[in-house]
Design an enzyme around this catalytic site. Structure first.
Site, PDB file in Angstrom:
ATOM      1  CE  LYS A 112      -4.346  -1.601   2.038  1.00 51.09           C
ATOM      2  NZ  LYS A 112      -5.271  -1.481   3.170  1.00 51.09           N
ATOM      3  CE  LYS A 195      -5.602  -8.106  -1.942  1.00 56.07           C
ATOM      4  NZ  LYS A 195      -5.418  -7.893  -0.564  1.00 56.07           N
ATOM      5  CE  LYS A 198     -10.837  -1.039   0.525  1.00 59.90           C
ATOM      6  NZ  LYS A 198     -11.009  -2.344   1.181  1.00 59.90           N
TER       7      LYS A 198
HETATM    8  P1  TYM Z   1     -10.483  -5.972   4.083  1.00 63.91           P
HETATM    9  O1  TYM Z   1     -11.521  -4.967   4.395  1.00 63.91           O
HETATM   10  O2  TYM Z   1      -9.447  -5.648   3.070  1.00 63.91           O
HETATM   11  O3  TYM Z   1     -11.169  -7.316   3.631  1.00 63.91           O
HETATM   12  C1  TYM Z   1     -12.238  -7.887   4.359  1.00 63.91           C
HETATM   13  C2  TYM Z   1     -12.161  -9.405   4.278  1.00 63.91           C
HETATM   14  O4  TYM Z   1     -12.236  -9.838   2.918  1.00 63.91           O
HETATM   15  C3  TYM Z   1     -11.139 -10.685   2.610  1.00 63.91           C
HETATM   16  N1  TYM Z   1     -10.751 -10.466   1.214  1.00 63.91           N
HETATM   17  C4  TYM Z   1     -10.697 -11.433   0.289  1.00 63.91           C
HETATM   18  N2  TYM Z   1     -10.959 -12.749   0.349  1.00 63.91           N
HETATM   19  C5  TYM Z   1     -10.824 -13.468  -0.788  1.00 63.91           C
HETATM   20  N3  TYM Z   1     -10.441 -12.921  -1.977  1.00 63.91           N
HETATM   21  C6  TYM Z   1     -10.174 -11.600  -2.076  1.00 63.91           C
HETATM   22  N4  TYM Z   1      -9.809 -11.074  -3.252  1.00 63.91           N
HETATM   23  C7  TYM Z   1     -10.292 -10.796  -0.907  1.00 63.91           C
HETATM   24  N5  TYM Z   1     -10.116  -9.469  -0.663  1.00 63.91           N
HETATM   25  C8  TYM Z   1     -10.397  -9.299   0.643  1.00 63.91           C
HETATM   26  C9  TYM Z   1     -10.044 -10.269   3.565  1.00 63.91           C
HETATM   27  O5  TYM Z   1      -9.092 -11.284   3.753  1.00 63.91           O
HETATM   28  C10 TYM Z   1     -10.833  -9.963   4.827  1.00 63.91           C
HETATM   29  O6  TYM Z   1     -11.099 -11.144   5.565  1.00 63.91           O
HETATM   30  N6  TYM Z   1      -7.402  -5.495   7.957  1.00 63.91           N
HETATM   31  C11 TYM Z   1      -8.673  -6.059   7.543  1.00 63.91           C
HETATM   32  C12 TYM Z   1      -9.838  -5.586   8.365  1.00 63.91           C
HETATM   33  C13 TYM Z   1      -9.701  -5.825   9.822  1.00 63.91           C
HETATM   34  C14 TYM Z   1      -9.844  -7.060  10.496  1.00 63.91           C
HETATM   35  C15 TYM Z   1      -9.634  -6.784  11.876  1.00 63.91           C
HETATM   36  C16 TYM Z   1     -10.146  -8.353  10.080  1.00 63.91           C
HETATM   37  C17 TYM Z   1      -9.412  -4.888  10.755  1.00 63.91           C
HETATM   38  N7  TYM Z   1      -9.379  -5.450  12.001  1.00 63.91           N
HETATM   39  C18 TYM Z   1      -9.703  -7.789  12.831  1.00 63.91           C
HETATM   40  C19 TYM Z   1     -10.200  -9.366  11.047  1.00 63.91           C
HETATM   41  C20 TYM Z   1      -9.980  -9.078  12.420  1.00 63.91           C
HETATM   42  C21 TYM Z   1      -8.925  -5.639   6.098  1.00 63.91           C
HETATM   43  O7  TYM Z   1      -8.506  -4.606   5.670  1.00 63.91           O
HETATM   44  O8  TYM Z   1      -9.769  -6.462   5.423  1.00 63.91           O
END
Ligand code: TYM
Length: 332
Positions: A112, A195, A198
């Site tokens: 990022k 992957k 967004k």
């Molecule tokens: P975030 O918001 O990027 O993504 C949310 C969830 O979606 C999953 N994900 C995917 N799974 C499969 N294929 C993809 N292309 C794909 N893109 C995203 C992510 O693995 C995630 O499970 N840091 C985290 C948010 C967070 C969090 C937490 C999660 C903050 N605190 C505590 C668990 C526990 C994030 O940015 O996910």
């Protein structure tokens, strides 16, 4: 009951298919057997350059998608991170036991910060995984259902939890990542070696939960596939076809191997048509229900207030233990 905790960032317009298949589907499955805590990490969102744009509205839209996707507020605790101040408070304490080098090794930070450039890379982006560790450790979670890309952050959480316990006495439960066998990494439809995210280069590579059925069908039908014409699962040689098989596998709850048998002798076109149909059938009711829920924002806000109160009970107890363990003079 053992406990799970997880969250998805409130993105600008909608969650995407990767979020749905890699995370939300499992949130829904886990809520019977686990004491589930699901939240919207809005504090994390403001680490990205446009993260504060329409944040309140985006947060409600994301909450509506959780519920429309099947998160049941009767069984699960659903809340917004910024409504529970203990997240930011614990994050501070954990920052003081995190090595600078350790944080520098987080691949998501490295990716990022390159993408945002030096002027838009803030210190919050650097400490972001520590806030995530606080999210998880505060609730004494046993498991963290996430997609593959969050695995390193859950590993850091385990390291920090264990380090704190070692240094200050047993305080935190050490959580396990729960990564689904299928759907943990959904790829971009136009560039099936990256992957789905967004920030994909082309919107055609991504499917949003709130996209119109026509748009979804078109994007799947124009997905990049591979040379040859045999439907087989091979990430290296056939990343495009393999991605469609993964998607179809999760939405129809059919093992990939069974699908491959079903498509023996059939063309890629069949796979695309069927995948498009199955994804539309899954997402269309979620889209409709999300829009309905958004018609009554006051009700969503009420549900979130209930969730925040339940979350705070657990979070404040853990934070109290942490402050005692560190040895702060506590207010009497
Ligand atoms: P975030 O918001 O990027 O993504 C949310 C969830 O979606 C999953 N994900 C995917 N799974 C499969 N294929 C993809 N292309 C794909 N893109 C995203 C992510 O693995 C995630 O499970 N840091 C985290 C948010 C967070 C969090 C937490 C999660 C903050 N605190 C505590 C668990 C526990 C994030 O940015 O996910």
């Amino acid at each position: 009951k053992p406990r799970v905790l997880s969250g998805m960032q409130p993105s600008a317009d909608s969650l995407h298919l990767g979020n749905y298949l890699g995370a939300l589907v499992n949130y829904v499955k886990l809520q019977d057997e686990y004491d589930a805590f699901y939240f919207i990490p809005d504090l994390h969102s403001i680490t990205s350059p446009d993260g504060a744009t329409n944040l309140a509205e985006r947060t409600r839209t994301t909450v509506a998608q959780y519920i429309a996707g099947g998160v049941d507020v009767e069984r699960s605790t659903l809340f917004v991170q910024s409504h529970v101040p203990e997240h930011a408070e614990l994050s501070w304490v954990l920052q003081t036991i995190t090595g600078f080098g350790e944080a520098s090794r987080m691949t998501q930070f490295k990716d990022k910060s390159v993408r945002y450039g030096q002027d838009s890379t803030n210190v919050g982006l650097f400490t972001y995984p520590v806030l995530m560790a606080a999210d998880i450790l505060l609730y004494q979670a046993d498991g963290v259902p996430v997609g593959d890309d969050q695995k390193q952050h859950v590993e850091l959480t385990r390291t920090l939890g264990a380090r704190f316990n070692h240094r200050f006495g047993e305080t935190f439960k050490i959580p396990e990542p729960m990564i689904p066998a299928e759907g943990a990494r959904i790829y971009d439809l136009q560039d099936p070696t990256s992957k789905m995210s967004k920030s994909s280069a082309s919107p055609n590579g991504r499917i949003n939960v709130l996209d119109e059925p026509k748009v979804i069908a078109k994007r799947i039908k124009s997905a990049v596939t591979d040379d040859g014409n045999v439907v087989a699962f091979d990430r290296e040689a056939k990343p495009g076809v393999s991605n469609l098989l993964s998607i179809l596998s999760v939405v129809t709850e059919t093992p990939v191997a069974t699908l491959v048998e079903q498509y023996e002798g059939k063309m890629y076109g069949h796979l695309k048509v069927d995948t498009a149909e199955a994804v539309v059938a899954t997402l269309e009711p979620i889209r409709a229900r999300t829009l309905e829920l958004l018609d009554d924002p006051a009700e969503l806000d009420r549900l979130l207030a209930v969730g925040a109160a339940k979350a705070r009970e657990v979070a404040s107890e853990t934070l109290g233990k942490v402050y005692d363990a560190v040895g702060f003079l506590r207010p009497q």
